[in-house]
Design an enzyme around this catalytic site. Sequence first.
Site, PDB file in Angstrom:
ATOM      1  N   ASP A 176      39.342  51.408  60.403  1.00 12.58           N
ATOM      2  CA  ASP A 176      40.154  52.565  60.775  1.00 12.58           C
ATOM      3  C   ASP A 176      40.037  53.617  59.672  1.00 12.58           C
ATOM      4  OD1 ASP A 176      42.437  53.335  62.848  1.00 12.58           O
ATOM      5  OD2 ASP A 176      43.042  54.046  60.852  1.00 12.58           O
TER       6      ASP A 176
ATOM      7  N   ASN B  30      41.513  66.401  60.979  1.00 14.70           N
ATOM      8  CA  ASN B  30      41.547  67.288  62.145  1.00 14.70           C
ATOM      9  C   ASN B  30      42.468  68.487  61.907  1.00 14.70           C
ATOM     10  OD1 ASN B  30      39.741  65.937  63.841  1.00 14.70           O
ATOM     11  ND2 ASN B  30      41.324  64.505  64.552  1.00 14.70           N
TER      12      ASN B  30
ATOM     13  N   HIS C 194      38.792  69.961  64.856  1.00 17.49           N
ATOM     14  CA  HIS C 194      38.257  68.796  65.545  1.00 17.49           C
ATOM     15  C   HIS C 194      36.730  68.705  65.462  1.00 17.49           C
ATOM     16  CE1 HIS C 194      41.950  67.236  67.337  1.00 17.49           C
ATOM     17  NE2 HIS C 194      42.343  68.506  67.489  1.00 17.49           N
TER      18      HIS C 194
ATOM     19  N   ASP D 279      34.951  65.373  64.540  1.00 18.05           N
ATOM     20  CA  ASP D 279      33.884  64.746  65.337  1.00 18.05           C
ATOM     21  C   ASP D 279      32.651  64.459  64.483  1.00 18.05           C
ATOM     22  OD1 ASP D 279      35.485  64.870  67.539  1.00 18.05           O
ATOM     23  OD2 ASP D 279      34.479  66.591  68.465  1.00 18.05           O
TER      24      ASP D 279
ATOM     25  N   ASP E 281      19.844  46.907  60.564  1.00 15.19           N
ATOM     26  CA  ASP E 281      19.498  46.150  59.349  1.00 15.19           C
ATOM     27  C   ASP E 281      20.008  44.716  59.395  1.00 15.19           C
ATOM     28  OD1 ASP E 281      18.301  48.426  58.393  1.00 15.19           O
ATOM     29  OD2 ASP E 281      20.061  49.068  57.234  1.00 15.19           O
TER      30      ASP E 281
ATOM     31  N   GLU F 207      39.908  57.032  65.992  1.00  8.61           N
ATOM     32  CA  GLU F 207      39.223  56.784  64.721  1.00  8.61           C
ATOM     33  C   GLU F 207      39.077  55.284  64.432  1.00  8.61           C
ATOM     34  OE1 GLU F 207      43.621  57.427  63.661  1.00  8.61           O
ATOM     35  OE2 GLU F 207      42.174  58.063  65.174  1.00  8.61           O
TER      36      GLU F 207
END
Length: 503
Positions: A363, A371, A376, A380, A396, A408
């Site tokens: 998170d 934001n 925004h 983004d 990987d 998020e």
Amino acid sequence: MNIDSPALRDLSKAGDLELASDASPFRGLMVHMEFTDGSESSHYYDAQALARHFGAGTWFSLPLDTKGRALQALYVRVDKPMGILVSEMLELDSGAHADGERLSALVSFALVVGMMGLAAFYCASLFIVMKAKFILYHAFTGVLLALYTIASSSLIFLFFPGTTLWVRSGLSYGCAALAMAMLVPFLLSFLERDALSPLFKKIGMSFTPFACFAALVVPIFGEVLPFKIRPLYHLLFVPGPIIFTLVCVNAWRRGSIAVRYVVLAWALPVAMAAERVLRGLNFYSAPIEWDYGFYVAMGYESIVMVMAVAWRVSQLRRERDRALARRDELTILAETDGLTGLPNRRSFDRQEWMEKDHLVLLDVDHFKLVNDQHGHLIGDAVLKVIGRELAFAVEDRILVRAWRLGGEEFGALIVSESGSQASVAMDELRQNITAAVAHEVSVLKKPLTLSVGVAPAWGATLSRTYRLADAALYRSKALGRDRVCYTQSNSEKSTIYECIAAA
């Protein structure tokens, strides 16, 4: 029948005469011969005796024992025949000539049966793979037409010498009718889905009851209505060529490609069948050679329709492949997050978890401030960088999979022997993500950090695993964020793993 021809008298002296006619069912045949020397001879042949002397195609060839005497007159009485064909088509022929015709005809019929049998076998084998109804219908039609040819061409007497004329005719007429009945469902399943309007589909199906009833007419009513059964049988097929033509014209006008193969394969057999219907209704009679045309037409149909079936199957495969590709494309779109390109929550819920799998929840710390302060678009951009870094980790093989679960919040699957090992790997990845965001989204006023929770995913339901990982994530935030917490497999209690910078 009076014999006046010198040529026939010479043949009768050589004992080389055969009486031939159409082998329509009848009870027996009385043959009375009068010779030029004044002697007479009579003999009665029952239906089984005549069946032993089958000739070319639908005819019988009965040897006449003249004992070298010249015939003056020949009288024949037919007992209880099915129609008038037997008496109308009586003729005398050379025995050697009749044997030659019979052999060549049987070989030809055997080849036709072989073609039909191979076509039916090919379609039956193809049906196992493709499961398309029209393949099965054509295989069944091929079997019925092969049985019809075996019965009507007298090949049946080679395999089953005791077969009666009534059984042979019942099998012949029945198989032909059922084969024609199969033509309509074959057409409806072979043509493209929108090749026929609903009205013409109903028109096509209207012929099937006629053909099915025709299959039962001779076996059930043949001996009861011997003189009416043949015209009645053929009368039931009168709508067939008309309906076939209407259906094909409708499909052609609607742009069907498949109907062109149908017309190519079936136009000749249907035309020959129409001609036989006219003869069956006693409009006229024709030589036996005319019957051979129908068998040739059916052999031709078998070859052409096998190629048509192969074409249609390849077309269906292409349609199926396109549909599968489209379905996969839609599935990917439905399970992909549009912003980051990572799989979404729908994909996460479908994941199957195995031993040593660990669920990771990530998170972004204080993402609302990003934001609020930068807009925004910048938010983004941050999420895109995080999604890219997680995708690189999957490439990987640091992670097995990664998801954007919403807003998020991100999820990941990592394989590890223990929660602590998984946490070490995730802490390194968390710091790499922070560095990547700082480098690529340089407008941020403060370094962006992530809180991470890890929990073992095996031996528990997904909901329980999610609660454990979420509890670990919550503890990371409660203890100051920018760190990794994990849950031990033997306890729901979270243990802190702090990064070096936070230590």
